[in-house]
Design a protein around this motif. Structure first.
Motif, PDB file in Angstrom:
ATOM      1  N   ALA A 221     -30.134 -19.055  98.695  1.00  0.00           N
ATOM      2  CA  ALA A 221     -29.761 -19.543 100.040  1.00  0.00           C
ATOM      3  C   ALA A 221     -29.897 -21.061 100.114  1.00  0.00           C
ATOM      4  O   ALA A 221     -29.002 -21.763 100.602  1.00  0.00           O
ATOM      5  N   LYS A 222     -31.003 -21.563  99.546  1.00  0.00           N
ATOM      6  CA  LYS A 222     -31.271 -23.024  99.606  1.00  0.00           C
ATOM      7  C   LYS A 222     -30.174 -23.795  98.883  1.00  0.00           C
ATOM      8  O   LYS A 222     -29.673 -24.801  99.364  1.00  0.00           O
ATOM      9  N   GLU A 223     -29.790 -23.262  97.696  1.00  0.00           N
ATOM     10  CA  GLU A 223     -28.745 -23.955  96.903  1.00  0.00           C
ATOM     11  C   GLU A 223     -27.429 -24.030  97.682  1.00  0.00           C
ATOM     12  O   GLU A 223     -26.626 -24.942  97.489  1.00  0.00           O
ATOM     13  N   LEU A 224     -27.233 -23.061  98.583  1.00  0.00           N
ATOM     14  CA  LEU A 224     -25.977 -23.031  99.358  1.00  0.00           C
ATOM     15  C   LEU A 224     -26.143 -23.731 100.697  1.00  0.00           C
ATOM     16  O   LEU A 224     -25.322 -23.587 101.603  1.00  0.00           O
ATOM     17  N   GLY A 225     -27.278 -24.457 100.852  1.00  0.00           N
ATOM     18  CA  GLY A 225     -27.420 -25.305 102.045  1.00  0.00           C
ATOM     19  C   GLY A 225     -28.220 -24.711 103.180  1.00  0.00           C
ATOM     20  O   GLY A 225     -28.315 -25.318 104.259  1.00  0.00           O
ATOM     21  N   ALA A 226     -28.833 -23.532 102.968  1.00  0.00           N
ATOM     22  CA  ALA A 226     -29.591 -22.913 104.071  1.00  0.00           C
ATOM     23  C   ALA A 226     -30.916 -23.640 104.294  1.00  0.00           C
ATOM     24  O   ALA A 226     -31.497 -24.218 103.364  1.00  0.00           O
ATOM     25  N   THR A 227     -31.394 -23.579 105.546  1.00  0.00           N
ATOM     26  CA  THR A 227     -32.728 -24.089 105.901  1.00  0.00           C
ATOM     27  C   THR A 227     -33.730 -22.965 105.658  1.00  0.00           C
ATOM     28  O   THR A 227     -33.476 -21.821 106.051  1.00  0.00           O
ATOM     29  N   LEU A 228     -34.830 -23.288 104.983  1.00  0.00           N
ATOM     30  CA  LEU A 228     -35.855 -22.265 104.712  1.00  0.00           C
ATOM     31  C   LEU A 228     -37.072 -22.524 105.585  1.00  0.00           C
ATOM     32  O   LEU A 228     -37.599 -23.639 105.625  1.00  0.00           O
ATOM     33  N   ILE A 229     -37.527 -21.476 106.271  1.00  0.00           N
ATOM     34  CA  ILE A 229     -38.721 -21.547 107.123  1.00  0.00           C
ATOM     35  C   ILE A 229     -39.711 -20.519 106.592  1.00  0.00           C
ATOM     36  O   ILE A 229     -39.367 -19.340 106.455  1.00  0.00           O
ATOM     37  N   GLU A 230     -40.911 -20.959 106.240  1.00  0.00           N
ATOM     38  CA  GLU A 230     -41.909 -20.030 105.691  1.00  0.00           C
ATOM     39  C   GLU A 230     -42.984 -19.732 106.730  1.00  0.00           C
ATOM     40  O   GLU A 230     -43.470 -20.664 107.401  1.00  0.00           O
ATOM     41  N   VAL A 231     -43.330 -18.446 106.867  1.00  0.00           N
ATOM     42  CA  VAL A 231     -44.430 -18.009 107.753  1.00  0.00           C
ATOM     43  C   VAL A 231     -45.464 -17.332 106.868  1.00  0.00           C
ATOM     44  O   VAL A 231     -45.231 -16.232 106.337  1.00  0.00           O
ATOM     45  N   ASN A 232     -46.604 -18.006 106.672  1.00  0.00           N
ATOM     46  CA  ASN A 232     -47.586 -17.499 105.721  1.00  0.00           C
ATOM     47  C   ASN A 232     -48.903 -18.261 105.930  1.00  0.00           C
ATOM     48  O   ASN A 232     -48.858 -19.472 106.126  1.00  0.00           O
ATOM     49  N   PRO A 233     -50.050 -17.569 105.897  1.00  0.00           N
ATOM     50  CA  PRO A 233     -51.299 -18.333 106.056  1.00  0.00           C
ATOM     51  C   PRO A 233     -51.574 -19.255 104.866  1.00  0.00           C
ATOM     52  O   PRO A 233     -52.280 -20.250 104.959  1.00  0.00           O
ATOM     53  N   ALA A 235     -50.143 -21.221 101.024  1.00  0.00           N
ATOM     54  CA  ALA A 235     -49.002 -21.772 100.287  1.00  0.00           C
ATOM     55  C   ALA A 235     -48.574 -20.745  99.229  1.00  0.00           C
ATOM     56  O   ALA A 235     -49.381 -19.934  98.764  1.00  0.00           O
ATOM     57  N   THR A 236     -47.275 -20.764  98.902  1.00  0.00           N
ATOM     58  CA  THR A 236     -46.762 -19.839  97.888  1.00  0.00           C
ATOM     59  C   THR A 236     -45.879 -20.619  96.906  1.00  0.00           C
ATOM     60  O   THR A 236     -45.672 -21.817  97.075  1.00  0.00           O
ATOM     61  N   THR A 237     -45.301 -19.900  95.975  1.00  0.00           N
ATOM     62  CA  THR A 237     -44.405 -20.549  94.999  1.00  0.00           C
ATOM     63  C   THR A 237     -43.140 -21.050  95.696  1.00  0.00           C
ATOM     64  O   THR A 237     -42.409 -21.859  95.171  1.00  0.00           O
ATOM     65  N   LEU A 238     -42.884 -20.520  96.902  1.00  0.00           N
ATOM     66  CA  LEU A 238     -41.654 -20.912  97.612  1.00  0.00           C
ATOM     67  C   LEU A 238     -41.881 -22.094  98.558  1.00  0.00           C
ATOM     68  O   LEU A 238     -40.934 -22.707  99.040  1.00  0.00           O
ATOM     69  N   THR A 239     -43.160 -22.387  98.837  1.00  0.00           N
ATOM     70  CA  THR A 239     -43.466 -23.406  99.859  1.00  0.00           C
ATOM     71  C   THR A 239     -42.764 -24.744  99.587  1.00  0.00           C
ATOM     72  O   THR A 239     -42.197 -25.352 100.505  1.00  0.00           O
ATOM     73  N   SER A 240     -42.751 -25.134  98.323  1.00  0.00           N
ATOM     74  CA  SER A 240     -42.165 -26.459  98.012  1.00  0.00           C
ATOM     75  C   SER A 240     -40.654 -26.490  98.262  1.00  0.00           C
ATOM     76  O   SER A 240     -40.073 -27.558  98.429  1.00  0.00           O
ATOM     77  N   SER A 241     -40.043 -25.319  98.334  1.00  0.00           N
ATOM     78  CA  SER A 241     -38.581 -25.277  98.597  1.00  0.00           C
ATOM     79  C   SER A 241     -38.292 -25.160 100.094  1.00  0.00           C
ATOM     80  O   SER A 241     -37.133 -25.216 100.505  1.00  0.00           O
ATOM     81  N   CYS A 242     -39.343 -24.961 100.889  1.00  0.00           N
ATOM     82  CA  CYS A 242     -39.122 -24.714 102.330  1.00  0.00           C
ATOM     83  C   CYS A 242     -38.993 -26.016 103.109  1.00  0.00           C
ATOM     84  O   CYS A 242     -39.660 -27.011 102.815  1.00  0.00           O
ATOM     85  N   ASP A 243     -38.157 -25.969 104.148  1.00  0.00           N
ATOM     86  CA  ASP A 243     -37.978 -27.151 105.014  1.00  0.00           C
ATOM     87  C   ASP A 243     -39.063 -27.199 106.084  1.00  0.00           C
ATOM     88  O   ASP A 243     -39.467 -28.252 106.541  1.00  0.00           O
TER      89      ASP A 243
END
Ligand code: APR
Length: 273
Positions: A221-233, A235-243
């Motif tokens: 999704a990110k590569e195709l321009g989507a905004t990423l929102i993470e909800v998590n207490p 940090a995860t492996t995805l956090t660095s990719s989240c906006d």
């Protein structure tokens, strides 16, 4: 109880604004969403794999080697304290949807959330009322034929003989829940990929982002321009990719986010978490 700091309040505003701007919001849910339904996660604090170790990738191979024995063992259903599968079963049997599940349902009813891709097999999204759902790891209340993929509700099936045999194709029937080492069924794999390629905003809720192919979806999704929102207490492996990251439990944060969405993105005076 979550403390609503100025930073969190700002992030909630940013997340609500991103969602209100979006035309195709998708949520990717993980075990963390069900923690507030008293179902343990797999990794991190209180995780089943943290406690018992990650399972091997051999479950599916063992099943296919002797489906009759697998089913007989399941029906023997010995009380097996100390067994992660049994611990998970007891928790899921007693679980109810939590405010996080209900907030996702309301976002769908508002026309904002187009689809939930869930890694959870606990059926809580359906019990809460989610309609547009892709259960990428299956659903524990359903059976699925290994041969033709036909699914049927577990409760209506009469286990007259074991292993259960598909009346459509004569194949062996298993639980719909995807086993370790089992390929993800083609239909849900394609559906989840299509959602990831279509969305312009993805809400990552309670996932450690460690298990593929689900963990790759946010990156697609990110590569195709989507905004990423993470909800998590945490940090995860995805956090660095989240906006945008909302640090806290989803059972509290998703209702707060929903309130913002209903207010057009604004916070309320004296808003409490
Ligand atoms: N609210 C939101 N997130 C939470 C909460 C909470 N109350 N509590 C914990 N979390 C987060 C943890 O910080 C972690 O990042 O939920 C995440 C749970 O991660 P996992 O246990 O790895 O769950 P998940 O990402 O869904 O695992 C994927 O692994 O073993 C397989 O099939 C299993 O579907 C599962 C897959």
């Amino acid at each position: 109880m979550l403390e609503l700091t100025a930073e969190l309040s700002r992030s909630l505003g940013e997340a609500a604004a991103a969602i209100l701007r979006s035309s195709h919001l998708v949520a990717l849910a993980g075990a963390g969403l069900s923690v507030e339904s008293d179902i343990p996660p797999f990794r991190g604090p209180g995780g089943l794999w943290t406690k018992y170790g990650e399972p091997t990738n051999l479950s599916y191979r063992e099943f296919t080697k002797d489906p009759k024995e697998w089913w007989e063992a399941r029906f023997r259903n010995e009380d097996r304290p100390g067994d992660p599968t049994y611990e998970l079963k007891v928790a899921v049997d007693a679980a109810e949807p939590n405010p996080g599940h209900h907030a996702l349902v309301e976002m769908e009813e508002m026309g904002l959330l187009k689809c939930v891709i869930t890694q959870n097999v606990d059926n809580l999204h359906t019990e809460a009322g989610s309609k547009s759902l892709v259960e990428i790891h299956g659903n524990r209340t359903w059976l699925r034929c290994v041969g033709c993929g036909v699914r049927q509700p577990r409760d209506v099936y009469h286990f007259d003989s074991l292993p259960p045999i598909c009346t459509q194709c004569g194949g062996v029937i298993k639980m719909d829940t995807v086993m370790f080492g089992e390929p993800i069924p083609e239909d849900v794999l394609l559906a989840s990929r299509e959602q990831a390629e279509t969305c312009d905003c993805m809400l990552l809720v309670g996932t450690s982002g460690t298990v593929n192919p689900a963990a790759r979806l946010p990156l697609v999704a990110k590569e195709l321009g989507a905004t990423l929102i993470e909800v998590n207490p945490d940090a995860t492996t995805l956090t660095s990719s989240c906006d945008i990251t909302l640090n806290g439990p989803s059972g509290e944060l998703l209702p707060l986010l929903l309130k913002r969405l209903k207010n057009g993105g604004a916070g309320e005076p004296g808003e409490r978490a």
